[in-house]
Design an enzyme around this catalytic site. Structure first.
Site, PDB file in Angstrom:
ATOM      1  CD  GLU A  58      40.267 -12.304 -44.276  1.00 50.30           C
ATOM      2  OE1 GLU A  58      40.703 -13.548 -44.140  1.00 50.30           O
ATOM      3  OE2 GLU A  58      39.727 -11.609 -45.325  1.00 50.30           O
ATOM      4  CB  CYS A  70      32.474 -10.493 -40.100  1.00 52.54           C
ATOM      5  SG  CYS A  70      32.822 -10.655 -41.917  1.00 52.54           S
ATOM      6  CG  HIS A 120      29.916 -14.689 -45.327  1.00 57.76           C
ATOM      7  ND1 HIS A 120      29.607 -13.956 -46.557  1.00 57.76           N
ATOM      8  CD2 HIS A 120      31.040 -14.179 -44.920  1.00 57.76           C
ATOM      9  CE1 HIS A 120      30.202 -13.052 -46.800  1.00 57.76           C
ATOM     10  NE2 HIS A 120      31.019 -12.958 -45.728  1.00 57.76           N
ATOM     11  NE  ARG A 178      35.404  -6.466 -42.317  1.00 58.30           N
ATOM     12  CZ  ARG A 178      35.606  -7.020 -41.395  1.00 58.30           C
ATOM     13  NH1 ARG A 178      34.405  -7.809 -41.072  1.00 58.30           N
ATOM     14  NH2 ARG A 178      36.440  -6.998 -40.822  1.00 58.30           N
ATOM     15  CB  SER A 231      34.778  -6.388 -48.671  1.00 57.76           C
ATOM     16  OG  SER A 231      35.166  -6.041 -47.334  1.00 57.76           O
ATOM     17  CB  CYS A 270      36.364  -8.544 -44.745  1.00 61.50           C
ATOM     18  SG  CYS A 270      36.499 -10.117 -44.530  1.00 61.50           S
ATOM     19  CB  CYS A 329      34.129 -11.041 -47.356  1.00 61.36           C
ATOM     20  SG  CYS A 329      33.990 -11.369 -45.610  1.00 61.36           S
ATOM     21  CB  CYS A 336      34.929 -13.595 -43.459  1.00 58.56           C
ATOM     22  SG  CYS A 336      35.899 -12.535 -42.562  1.00 58.56           S
TER      23      CYS A 336
END
Lengths: 572, 366
Positions: A14, A65, A69, A481, A504, A548, A551, A62
């Site tokens: 991503e 995932c 968030h 993640r 990330s 990701c 993110c 995101c």
């Protein structure tokens, strides 16, 4: 002579990620740099808005995932306001987390990562009957691996290849010397690659049952959840159970055995071993299964020392921007985080292209700033977060849900425990997380049903936001993640400040003022690359983190400056 | 109509292990999705037989990848792998195997080989003007905006997938720190907007099929959204509409009204101002949609909705909008009725809701 290699875009992730390495005469990586080439600025955008909207806005960090968030945004506000949602709401949120981890992990392994380990072209020369027998070596009841079915998969793919128009499969590194699976093993994995396209849809539906849709579910609210009709409906509960078991079946009969198979096949492949990256590991409790219990525990391991698990001290978290495209370099705690963009662009240099020719390209200004990702640190140390950290810390803690599953995996592969601290281990730990959920994810479901049976149908608590009061609060938890935290300050009934410190960002961090690398960069050092024009080993390592990048990229400006006034020099 | 190869779709299907029956099932699902009578299914099937593997280039800009994820959720069980074969996905960063130099080669190759024949789909807002360098892709550090300009030049049709590329989306919300713009501001070629955060998989796939079926692009409303999917308000076919008309409203999340499935207007539902087919198509193979899960619509397929629809859990009535693009605000009918109606509609809905509620309250007190 040293060579610089640029990999941009890193695909099957991503977001927008660029990796650069410098190799010596023996093609061994001496320096590594990872940076994001996109800036979005969502934390600036939430400022001044209604705190109830934060979860919806921040969810858009995101869509992969998705939900991570959203939940974090809602729970940070709840923490600030001192709200404890009803048990039904907390358990329902866990049921949605089950779905998210399922979805993210199987899609990551099969669609985004597996082809770093699996050579599709090799699968075409497999003997389907032998492949079917091979599948029974790894599982008593293998998934989609009958000889006829494997033959069908092979024929379909062969016809696709014969057309000469490979679409998304074009121009890959087929035949690369570091591929280790036999043609038969490749065929098994290829069959599961195709099956996963169906199963991932089921996992998405699993979230949508209580979440309305996936991506971007829409049934959480500050104080609880809104899906009260679904929770009280036996039909919906039955739907959840069925879908949950369908995915568990795939985890048990495809994902787990495939990782045992790959673990053994790659157990001597140097490019995926002995490279934990950053050996400081951090995870946080997640998957609430009752009022005071969670599936996974919190903890920190420093320097790979599994004999001692430390507790978190929230005050020790900072972010700095020495090598990030922001103005202020110094470390700041997320409650006081400050970022103003300061884009300084690339430098001109010659690097190797796919034909092995030196050509003019843009490269990172590695002495200066080179990423939109900041450098978060814990007690001035870089940390690794994610499934590896989660499984290892929980194993070291003696977590009763994790230990037996890890022990079984080590027995099945014959690998020692320290093999987990590697690129291969990172990929295996993601599967082990999915397996913990497949085996224990329904505890939350059963407790939800018990609670409803006891007559508690509460799903949301009322609350008031005092516009004369200042609040601050945070969410810390574990998402697919790794460890995610959101930090907020509210004032006059609106958001004054917001900071997301995401998995990330920890792993993909550029260097800090002391030159300490983040985990992506650290794990590449010492890597020997077989063919400089086909940097498969680099991609395989980076993919093991499930990057990701949307993110990881975020900005905040606590002074309320008008960010649109910043000018970028396009000649850079 | 672009005829790519001699291979027909049913032949392709057969090779891929799909039966004629699977294909017909899919065709009728698509006919219904597109608002056509079921009897049109054979026409859909016939049209799909004519073209094979329409080349598609999908670019990622400033975004969250939610639209790509939505595409992966195609609902009829045996169909999503078909979609990947059926549209030949020449470039898609989340799905393609190759990276770096090899990936960029694929893009250049596709633009050259399928000049004037490929469909361009773009996901994400695009940093523009002096902020254009906030997104670069590839070893040469080419900006996202430049990628869009190059790829749009020879595209047969251009779709902005999702609210970000259609209208700017979340990163373009006030104060739009990266100066993110919709695709239509980057290219001078016509762009079809397929908004939604994310749009349902049917709204993404249906447009491609429309192109093949009719050999033309779908009819659009004044925000360049296909009418077949964005022609009705969420409110028009909402399963809770009866409660709205009866004046039965959820007053607080989790209350008795919520347990009974009452209307969510007072909890901030933007269904009356939002044009999309969610109430008919739902998401994830009809599993659910926000209003079924007890939360109001947030208006995610409308221009500038993050600025114009908030606070998302408060009802809208008559109000003036401030948005970064100085847009027309959230409400206009799908086709021609303009901004003036918005305020009136808002007032009318609020009034209707209030009258309904008072009537209901009276009934309760008896």
């Amino acid at each position: 002579m040293s060579q610089r290699i640029v990999v941009d875009p890193v695909t099957r992730i991503e977001g927008h990620l660029r990796v650069e390495v410098i190799v010596d005469d023996d093609n061994v990586v001496k320096e590594a740099y990872s940076g994001s080439t996109l800036w979005r600025g969502l934390e600036t955008i939430v400022k001044g808005r209604d705190p109830r909207d934060a979860g919806f806005l921040l969810q858009r960090i995101c869509g992969v995932c998705t939900y991570s968030h959203y939940k974090a945004g809602i729970m940070a506000v709840e923490n600030a306001l001192g709200i404890t949602p009803p048990l039904n709401a907390l358990l329902t949120r866990t049921l949605m987390s089950n779905a998210l981890f399922y979805h993210d992990h199987i899609v990551h392994f099969y669609q985004l990562h597996a082809l770093d380990y699996v050579d599709i072209v090799s699968a075409l020369s497999a003997d389907p009957k032998a492949a079917s027998e091979e599948a029974f070596r790894w599982c008593e009841t293998p998934y989609a691996c009958g000889a006829d079915q494997l033959k069908l998969v092979q024929d379909r793919v062969q016809k696709f290849v014969d057309k000469g128009n490979l679409g998304p499969f074009a121009n890959a590194y087929y035949g690369h010397p570091t591929y280790k699976l036999t043609p038969e093993q490749n065929l098994i994995a290829l069959s599961h690659y195709l099956e996963c396209l169906k199963v991932q849809r089921t996992a998405a539906q699993l979230m949508a049952i209580f979440g309305a849709k996936q991506p971007h579910p829409q049934s959480l609210t500050v104080g609880g959840v809104t899906c009260v009709m679904d929770i009280l409906s036996p039909t919906r509960l039955g739907e959840y159970l069925t879908r949950f078991q369908e995915v568990a079946d795939f985890v048990n009969r495809a994902y787990y055995p495939d990782l045992v198979m790959a673990g053994i096949a790659y157990s001597k492949e140097a490019s995926v071993l002995n490279d934990v990256g950053v050996a400081n590991l951090w995870t946080h409790k997640e998957f609430q299964i009752s009022r005071n219990e969670w599936l996974f525990d919190s903890g920190i391991i420093l320097n790979g020392d599994l004999s001692k698990v430390h507790d978190l001290d929230e005050d020790k978290i900072t972010e700095e921007a020495t090598h990030s495209w922001y103005k202020r370099n110094e470390p700041l705690h997320p409650y006081d985080g400050e970022q103003e963009p300061n884009y300084t662009g690339f430098k001109d240099e010659k690097t190797l292209n796919a034909k092995g020719e030196l050509v003019d390209t843009k490269v990172f200004d590695t002495k200066g700033k080179y990423s939109w990702i900041k450098a978060p640190r814990y007690d001035s140390k870089p940390m690794q977060v994610g499934p590896l950290a989660n499984i290892v810390v929980n194993y070291a803690r003696g977590n009763k849900y994790v230990v037996p599953i890890v022990d079984k995996f080590l027995r099945d592969t014959g690998l020692p425990l320290n093999a987990v601290l590697s690129t291969l281990g990172r990929t295996a730990c993601r599967m082990l997380e999915a397996k913990v959920i497949a085996d224990h994810g329904l505890i939350a479901f059963n407790n939800l049903v018990e609670n409803i049976k006891s007559g508690d149908t509460e799903t949301c608590v009322p609350y008031k936001i005092d516009t004369n009061k200042e609040y601050k609060g945070r969410y810390i938890g574990n998402v697919p993640r790794g460890t995610l935290s959101h930090w907020c300050r509210l004032e006059k009934g609106v958001i004054k400040n917001w900071q997301a410190v995401v998995p990330s960002t920890w792993n993909a961090s550029p260097k800090d003022a002391k030159g300490q690398m983040g985990s992506y960069e650290a794990c590449l050092i010492g890597l020997k690359i077989a063919n400089l024009t086909q940097p498969l080993e680099i991609i395989r390592k980076i993919h093991s983190y499930d990057p990701c990048i949307a993110c990881a990229v975020h900005v905040m400006d606590t002074k309320g400056n008008e960010l649109s006034n910043y000018k970028v020099n396009p000649s850079l | 109509m672009p005829k790519m190869h001699d291979n027909s779709i049913p032949k392709l299907l057969e090779e891929k292990g799909f039966s004629r029956r699977d294909f017909m099932k899919w065709s009728s699902a698509m006919a219904v999705t597109m608002g056509l009578p079921v009897t049109f299914a054979p026409t859909v099937a016939k049209a799909a037989e004519l073209a094979d593997r329409l080349p598609v280039i999908w670019l990622h800009m400033a975004e969250c990848t939610g639209c790509s994820e939505s595409l992966l959720r195609t609902d009829t069980p045996t169909i999503d792998s078909l979609i990947f074969d059926y549209i030949s996905l020449e470039y898609h960063e989340t799905i393609m195997i190759s990276s770096g130099w090899q990936a960029e080669e694929n893009l250049e190759h596709a633009i050259e080989k399928y000049k004037g024949q490929y469909i361009l789909m773009v996901e994400g807002g695009i940093p523009a003007g002096s902020s254009e360098f906030y997104l670069t892709v590839g070893p040469h550090g080419i900006t996202g905006a430049e990628h869009c300009r190059i790829a749009s030049k020879n595209a047969a049709a251009i779709f902005a997938i999702g609210t970000c590329s259609s209208f700017g989306g979340i990163q373009a919300a006030n104060p739009n720190p990266t100066n993110a713009q919709p695709l239509s501001k980057i290219t001078d070629k016509p762009v079809i907007n397929v908004p939604g955060c994310p749009p349902s998989e049917k709204n993404i796939v249906g447009n491609v099929l429309h192109y093949i079926l009719f050999g033309t692009l779908p009819a659009l409303d004044n925000y360049s959204r296909p009418k077949w999917s964005y022609g009705l308000r969420i409110h028009d076919l909402c399963e809770r509409r009866g409660h709205f008309d009866a004046g039965e409203f959820v007053q607080q999340f989790g209350d008795e009204g919520a347990k009974d499935g009452y209307c969510l207007y007072k909890m901030g539902c933007k269904g009356p101002y939002t044009f999309n087919n969610c109430s008919r198509e739902r998401f994830n193979g009809h599993t659910s949609w926000p209003i079924q899960a007890g939360h109001g619509c947030i208006g995610c397929s409308e221009p500038d909705f993050w600025d114009t629809m908030g606070p998302l859990e408060e009802p809208l009535t008559d109000r003036l909008y401030q948005s970064v693009f100085k847009g027309m605000g959230s409400d206009a009918t799908a086709d021609k009725i303009g901004i003036g109606v918005l305020a009136i509609t808002g007032v009318a809905i609020a009034a209707h809701a209030a009258i309904g509620a008072s009537r209901k309250n009276k009934g309760d007190s008896k």
